[in-house]
Write an enzyme that holds these catalytic residues in place. Structure first.
Site, PDB file in Angstrom:
ATOM      1  N   GLU B  75       0.745  -1.282  -0.188  1.00 42.90           N
ATOM      2  CA  GLU B  75       0.015  -0.044   0.002  1.00 42.90           C
ATOM      3  C   GLU B  75       0.924   1.273   0.047  1.00 42.90           C
ATOM      4  O   GLU B  75       0.389   2.330  -0.647  1.00 42.90           O
ATOM      5  CB  GLU B  75      -0.951  -0.099   1.472  1.00 42.90           C
ATOM      6  CG  GLU B  75      -2.086  -1.100   1.129  1.00 42.90           C
ATOM      7  CD  GLU B  75      -1.614  -2.429   1.147  1.00 42.90           C
ATOM      8  OE1 GLU B  75      -0.449  -2.738   1.817  1.00 42.90           O
ATOM      9  OE2 GLU B  75      -2.547  -3.258   1.007  1.00 42.90           O
ATOM     10  N   ASP B  99     -10.240  -1.264   3.910  1.00 43.37           N
ATOM     11  CA  ASP B  99     -10.183   0.049   4.888  1.00 43.37           C
ATOM     12  C   ASP B  99      -8.875  -0.332   5.874  1.00 43.37           C
ATOM     13  O   ASP B  99      -8.118   0.400   6.090  1.00 43.37           O
ATOM     14  CB  ASP B  99     -11.281   0.132   5.634  1.00 43.37           C
ATOM     15  CG  ASP B  99     -12.129  -1.218   6.135  1.00 43.37           C
ATOM     16  OD1 ASP B  99     -13.004  -1.383   5.614  1.00 43.37           O
ATOM     17  OD2 ASP B  99     -11.497  -2.070   6.859  1.00 43.37           O
ATOM     18  N   HIS B 144     -11.193  -5.821   7.990  1.00 39.36           N
ATOM     19  CA  HIS B 144     -12.220  -5.830   6.650  1.00 39.36           C
ATOM     20  C   HIS B 144     -13.200  -4.797   6.915  1.00 39.36           C
ATOM     21  O   HIS B 144     -13.919  -4.992   6.142  1.00 39.36           O
ATOM     22  CB  HIS B 144     -12.292  -7.348   6.204  1.00 39.36           C
ATOM     23  CG  HIS B 144     -11.272  -8.138   5.594  1.00 39.36           C
ATOM     24  ND1 HIS B 144     -10.149  -8.558   6.344  1.00 39.36           N
ATOM     25  CD2 HIS B 144     -11.069  -8.437   4.438  1.00 39.36           C
ATOM     26  CE1 HIS B 144      -9.612  -9.141   5.662  1.00 39.36           C
ATOM     27  NE2 HIS B 144      -9.773  -9.355   4.524  1.00 39.36           N
TER      28      HIS B 144
END
Lengths: 400, 342, 477
Positions: B75, B99, B144
């Site tokens: 990420e 998220d 999640h």
């Protein structure tokens, strides 16, 4: 002890792996060969056909393996696979919210799992149900995460098996710290030394945490085995998307040995893992092992691999099945007969039935579990929230 | 939605389509990519797979691998390289898969994405959109089901929005991509495939501005202020409240930073009662911010303090407990009752 | 014994709500084993094969290929004990006391799946509660007061948050109007009202739950009707400050003073005031009064000249209703009223108070006298209720009580006229051409010239004067 001369000297492959968005035909072929064959430096002691091949360097590490031991490894893999298939079915039956299948990776996990000692520590990702098995954790104990009743509640300190870590790569850094602790405690330097094994996949090798783990373990000489199961796929991304060169060759850049073993060869994995752990116990860590294997099922039950990979590839890997090659070997060397295989099957069936029954009757946790154990010491603000919530819940007919 | 954008009918081709929230995002992305060749989509599994939620389905096939990038698994890498691409003149649309996985990228977001424009006195713009499926209610494992929007609303230099329905999803994603500021774009994942929430999207309509809130249900007794996945449950609560004789006004904030609170203030001045509903826990959050602003601007109108219905200040619980954690109809109406009885 | 199990459609991918049935691999009558693939479905994510949870006999399939089915819907039923004796109803009820098999032989046990989104359909109604849904008053002020008290008391002791104080800390009595250490409990709109009316919340006793100060409490305090009858100096809890250097004393303008001032200004600068004067020989009225004192009806009532004046006003207002009307600026209307709510200005320790005699025009002289007596007593005690001070249509200000002859009174806002009733003195007067000593008093009528013309005002004043000069005239009304 090993010295730099004994390290694998990695050179980039003849043809670089596909890096561009539109690979050339040569790159595609090279990629396919890499995924199917593992390259010339792959360590293998048992071929897919069940033939024992000699390996000067690693044979000594399995010289003590008896027929009984081999049958034991077979038994482990069969039961672990059966548990995996049962849990997958339970998900499809609505008893688990999700399941993370290890189908195809049994040998990699049993091989390293049986190489570890009780005093060693394991930091898994979230697919290492085979390693959990070796650490004394029954399949039932794994179900809570996937059923949604807890986040991994086996006694991780007692089993020396850390809770599953879902954020990719976090556990590698954590493992480096733990291994540093083993060294700081003076538990590293001889035959009785402790070691740590951390588990991650090919995709994780792109995460910063993993590279930072390499750096830290290296500069602190941590007794850490980096066990990478390269199962060729990170959801829909093939390994070429993560790296230009074979993953085991990364270790060189950080200053420690990297080695690639056939992850579908339980004997080879056992041998290489024993060697790696030995190095670490004696203070020569860290070490990177790339177990070259294949994810036979989907990433999780939520995934649909038909959208991104061709079924021919799966068929190719079926021919390299880890359990079948051991079965063939056992039969050929008359180490097991039909009765034996039947008894293993019976054990597997019994275990699966027990798992199924356990799963069906798993109770929901009490709602207060949300609030309990958030802190070690009291937090009055949260305590007030808990009281308010419980009173509110009790105000409804039927409890909550 | 404004009347001009909604039509009844079963037309699924042409200007008006009946779309789920997920499909609406897909169409919106498609329209944005057609409009501007500098728009690129990047993230894990977004290309060949079309995204784990299929939001980017078909885009790589139609626009090519140089515009829809399957990235390595990192990420911080996705966000960090997006910054560089933006400096180069691209308009990257990053997807964070869930998220709970945004945190490796948090450093790049706060240190680079948010600060570059100010650092360069406006010479360098960062027109990045970071798409994040957020919220719970899908029975998933850890990480999640998070609601991390408060961290980003708290960070100067970022803009933050959350859609709650297909029509908004279709337009807001395009507006966010056209915006020259970096936008955190939160999508309620539990509503992606909801067929009950399907709506007619008129692609020729003129949408509401991106950074505007909207009164989605008029009422007189109390004001519910909410966004994202909680809009649906707030509307359901308001419908049930009719049986108690209470008429609840529901406001969808849509934009979390900057927040468009004037309609909220006007509403609270009429009703005297404000209740904020979010999945995100209350402590030091967006809901805290909303409460602070309302009490400041509407002090003399408040018949009760601003109350909040939120997740508890605990890590998001295992799936079997999530329905107790998430604000539901009963908890919302219980809080409304408390406000009215103050 | 047949044991039927029903298989609900599972959520196969974290949050799916439905799936389409693609193909069945079994049919009713088939024997199935655990994990045998029985059906293929298509979801938003993928095509998925579903394995059977049980071994047994497929008895029924509930959905067909092509159907879109919500998660949680039963898709098939399996008898997991098909070989068991299917006992007839009589036999099974004889075997144990269980419920009769007649209705029960096919009781299905629906498997409880891990619920995906679909099985937990969003609630559309509230779940039933036990008892009252919201605890009365929510205890919030009590909790707050409790915490404040805890902080007050425990200066040197670690503070524990009190969840439920045994009894709410009593709102400190208004004794001596001393300021409390904690902030008075009042909602923001009530605070604003207090601020506008100049009420110091620290001197107000809250009548709400847990001592919360209500809107009514504030309006009552503003009109000066609290128990506290301390001299003005300590009314506001602030000692007036005397400055020896300037020899001046400053008193903050608050409370009733402030409200009255505002009303006066409002009236004086809005309504065009005209005042007319009339001097009246009220000797006949005083004689009637004297004789009525002995009347049985009036034995226990104090009959004052004010009562006569009030009666006269009510009668005269019938003839000149304009003095009983109101100028409504906002609506652009004059409001004529069918009732007379007569305000009687009274001086109290807190200042000017104007309680109303409601429907005074319907009261007899005796009733008027009794009501006036009661009103005056109440006002002097400071117990006039807020309701009693609202809605007046005409005011009498009895300046005579102070020995004053007359004045130019200011109309009460919301009314159109006010009558000042002067002192009754022995005064030389001309009677039948001769100077006699008579009981004489002055009347002064101020009226709002927007509503009342000079002619009407004069008419009204003359009528009042005539009734007081000769009460017998009343019989002609």
């Amino acid at each position: 002890m090993s010295s730099p001369e004994q390290w694998t000297h990695p050179e980039p492959g003849e043809t670089p792996a596909a890096t561009a968005a539109s690979p050339s035909a040569e790159q595609v072929i090279a990629g396919l060969r890499a995924t199917s064959e593992g390259g010339s430096e792959l360590v293998q002691l048992l071929t897919p056909e069940g033939e024992r091949v000699p390996n000067e360097r690693f044979d000594p590490y399995v010289a003590d393996v008896t027929a009984d031991d081999l049958r034991g490894l077979y038994h482990d893999m069969v039961l672990v696979r059966r548990a995996d298939r049962e849990a997958n079915a339970l998900q499809r039956q609505g008893q688990l919210g999700i399941w993370v299948p290890l189908l195809g990776q049994e040998a990699a996990q049993i091989g390293v799992g049986r190489a570890m000692r009780q005093t060693d520590m394991a930091f898994p990702s979230y697919r290492e149900h085979g390693v959990a098995w070796c650490r004394g954790i029954k399949p039932q104990e794994l179900l809570g995460i996937f059923r949604g009743t807890d986040n991994g509640s086996w006694d991780s300190q007692a089993h020396r098996f850390h809770p599953y870590t879902i954020v990719i790569g976090n556990q590698v850094l954590n493992a480096a710290g733990y291994a540093m602790g083993q060294r700081f405690d003076g538990k590293v330097g001889d035959d009785d030394g402790e070691a740590t094994v951390c588990f991650f996949g090919d995709g994780a090798t792109s995460q910063g945490d993993v590279h930072e783990g390499f750096v830290w373990a290296a500069v602190y000489d941590a007794p850490l085995v980096f066990f990478c199961q390269n199962n060729q796929w990170a959801i829909s991304e093939p390994t070429e998307r993560q790296s230009r060169l074979p993953l085991y060759q990364r270790a060189r850049g950080y200053g420690f040995p990297g080695i690639r073993v056939d992850g579908n060869d339980v004997l080879g994995t056992l041998a290489v893992s024993r060697w790696a752990l030995d190095e670490c116990r004696h203070g020569n860590g860290p070490v990177l092992i790339e177990a070259f294997t294949y994810r036979m099922d989907a990433h999780t039950t939520t995934d649909d691999p038909t959208r991104y990979r061709i079924s021919d590839e799966v068929e190719t890997w079926k021919l390299k099945d880890p359990i079948e090659r051991v079965r063939v070997h056992l039969v050929r060397h008359e180490m097991a007969d039909e009765a034996y295989f039947d008894s293993v099957q019976a054990d597997a069936d019994a275990m699966a039935a027990e798992l199924r029954e356990f799963c069906f009757s798993m109770p929901d946790p009490p709602t207060s579990h949300m609030f309990d154990s958030v802190y070690a010491e009291e937090n009055p603000y949260l305590a007030a929230q808990r009281e308010e919530f419980l009173a509110y819940s009790a105000s409804f007919e039927g409890g909550h | 939605m404004t009347a001009s954008a909604v039509r009844t009918g079963t037309d699924t081709t042409g200007a008006v389509q009946s779309l789920t929230l997920g499909k609406a995002l897909n169409q919106g992305l498609r329209a944005a990519m057609e409009a501007d060749p500098r728009v690129i989509v990047m993230g894990e599994d977004v290309g060949r797979l079309g995204g784990v939620f299929r939001i980017t389905d078909g885009l790589q096939k139609d626009f090519g691998e140089h515009r829809v990038l399957d990235t390595p698994l990192a990420e911080s890498g996705i966000i960090g390289t997006a910054v560089g691409l933006a400096v180069r003149g691209y308009r990257p649309v990053c997807e964070i898969q869930f998220d709970g996985f945004i945190f490796p990228g948090f450093d790049q977001i706060v240190s680079q994405v948010a600060k570059l424009h100010a650092r360069t006195r406006g010479r360098v713009r960062v027109p990045i959109v970071i798409r994040v499926p957020f919220g719970g209610g899908i029975g998933a494992v850890e990480h999640h089901s998070e609601s991390p929007e408060s961290y980003f609303a708290h960070t100067a230099g970022l803009k933050v929005v959350a859609c709650s329905n297909p029509v908004d999803a279709y337009w807001m994603i395009q507006q966010a991509i056209r915006c020259d500021d970096p936008v955190l774009f939160f999508e309620p994942k539990r509503l992606y495939h909801s067929s009950a929430l399907k709506a007619e999207v008129d692609t020729t309509a003129t949408p509401d501005p991106l950074f505007a809130s909207r009164v989605v249900r008029a009422g007189t007794s109390a004001t519910l202020i909410t966004y994202g996945p909680s809009v649906k449950v707030s509307l359901e609560a308001a419908a049930a409240a009719e049986q108690d004789g209470n008429s609840l006004e529901v406001i969808d904030l849509r934009s979390l930073s900057p927040m468009d609170l004037e309609p909220v203030f006007a509403s609270v001045r009429r009703t005297g009662h404000a209740v904020v509903v979010t999945e995100a826990p209350a402590e030091s959050s967006l809901s805290s911010e909303i409460a602070a602003r309302i009490q400041q601007e509407c002090f003399y109108s408040l018949e009760a303090p601003v109350l909040r219905v939120t997740g508890f200040d605990v890590p998001y619980p295992p799936a079997k407990l999530e329905e107790h954690f998430l604000p539901d109809l009963d908890r919302i109406l219980d809080t409304v009752d408390r406000s009215l009885a103050w | 014994m047949p044991d039927f199990k029903s298989f609900p459609l599972p959520d196969t991918a974290e949050g799916l709500t439905e799936a389409e049935i693609l193909a069945w691999h079994v049919q009713p009558g088939d024997t199935v084993t655990v994990n045998q693939i029985i059906v293929e479905i298509e979801t938003a994510k993928a095509a998925v094969e579903l394995p059977c949870p049980w071994a047994g006999l497929v008895t029924e399939i509930h959905v067909a290929p092509g159907d879109t089915v919500a998660v949680g819907t039963p898709i098939l039923t399996v008898d997991v004990d098909p070989g068991g004796a299917a006992a007839p109803a009589a036999a099974s009820s004889a075997s144990n006391g269980a419920a009769p098999a007649a209705t029960d032989s096919g009781a299905e046990e629906e498997m409880k799946p891990l619920v995906g989104y679909g099985s937990k359909a969003a609630a559309v109604t509230r779940r039933p509660r036990r008892g009252p849904a919201v605890p009365a008053g929510s205890g919030a002020p009590a909790a707050q007061v409790g915490v404040q008290a805890a902080f007050d008391r425990a200066a040197s002791v670690p503070i524990e948050v009190e969840k439920e104080p045994a009894a709410p800390v009593p709102a400190t009595a208004a004794a001596a109007g001393s300021p409390r250490s904690a902030v008075p409990l009042a909602k923001p709109p009530v605070r604003k009202l207090a601020k506008d009316l100049g009420v110091d919340l620290r001197t107000v006793v809250g009548s709400g739950v847990d001592g919360v100060i209500t809107r009514d409490d504030v309006t009552t305090a503003a009109s000066g009707s609290t128990v506290d009858s301390q001299p003005a100096a300590s009314l506001n809890g602030v000692a007036p400050s005397y400055d020896a250097a300037t020899r001046e004393r400053r008193v903050t303008v608050k409370g009733v003073r402030k409200a009255t001032a505002a009303a006066m200004v409002g009236s004086a600068f809005t309504a065009p005031h005209v005042t007319e004067f009339l001097t009246v020989d009220v000797t006949p009225m005083m004689q009637l009064r004297a004789s009525l004192k002995n009347h049985p009806d009036f034995r226990d009532v104090k009959l004052t000249p004010l009562a006569f004046c009030a009666k006269a006003v009510c009668l005269a207002a019938r003839r000149t209703p304009d003095v009983n009307a109101t100028w409504d600026e906002a609506a652009g209307e004059i409001v004529y009223k069918e009732y007379v709510h007569l305000g009687i200005a009274a001086a109290t320790p807190r200042g000017l108070v104007v309680p109303k005699v409601r429907d005074a025009d319907r009261l007899s002289l005796r009733e008027l006298a009794a009501t006036l007596q009661e009103l005056t007593d109440t006002a002097r005690d400071g117990r006039t209720t807020p309701a009693a001070m609202l809605g007046g249509t005409f005011t009498i200000t009895n300046v005579g009580v102070f020995g004053v002859d007359t004045g130019t009174p200011i109309i009460n806002p919301g009314e159109s006229a006010i009558l000042a009733f002067g002192a009754i003195r022995d005064t030389p007067w001309v009677v039948d051409g001769e100077i006699k000593i008579r009981k004489v008093c002055q009347l002064a009528l101020s009226f709002d010239h927007r509503v009342v013309d000079g002619q009407q005002g004069s008419q009204f004043l003359a009528d009042v004067g005539a009734l007081l000069a000769d009460p017998g005239i009343a019989i002609t009304y």
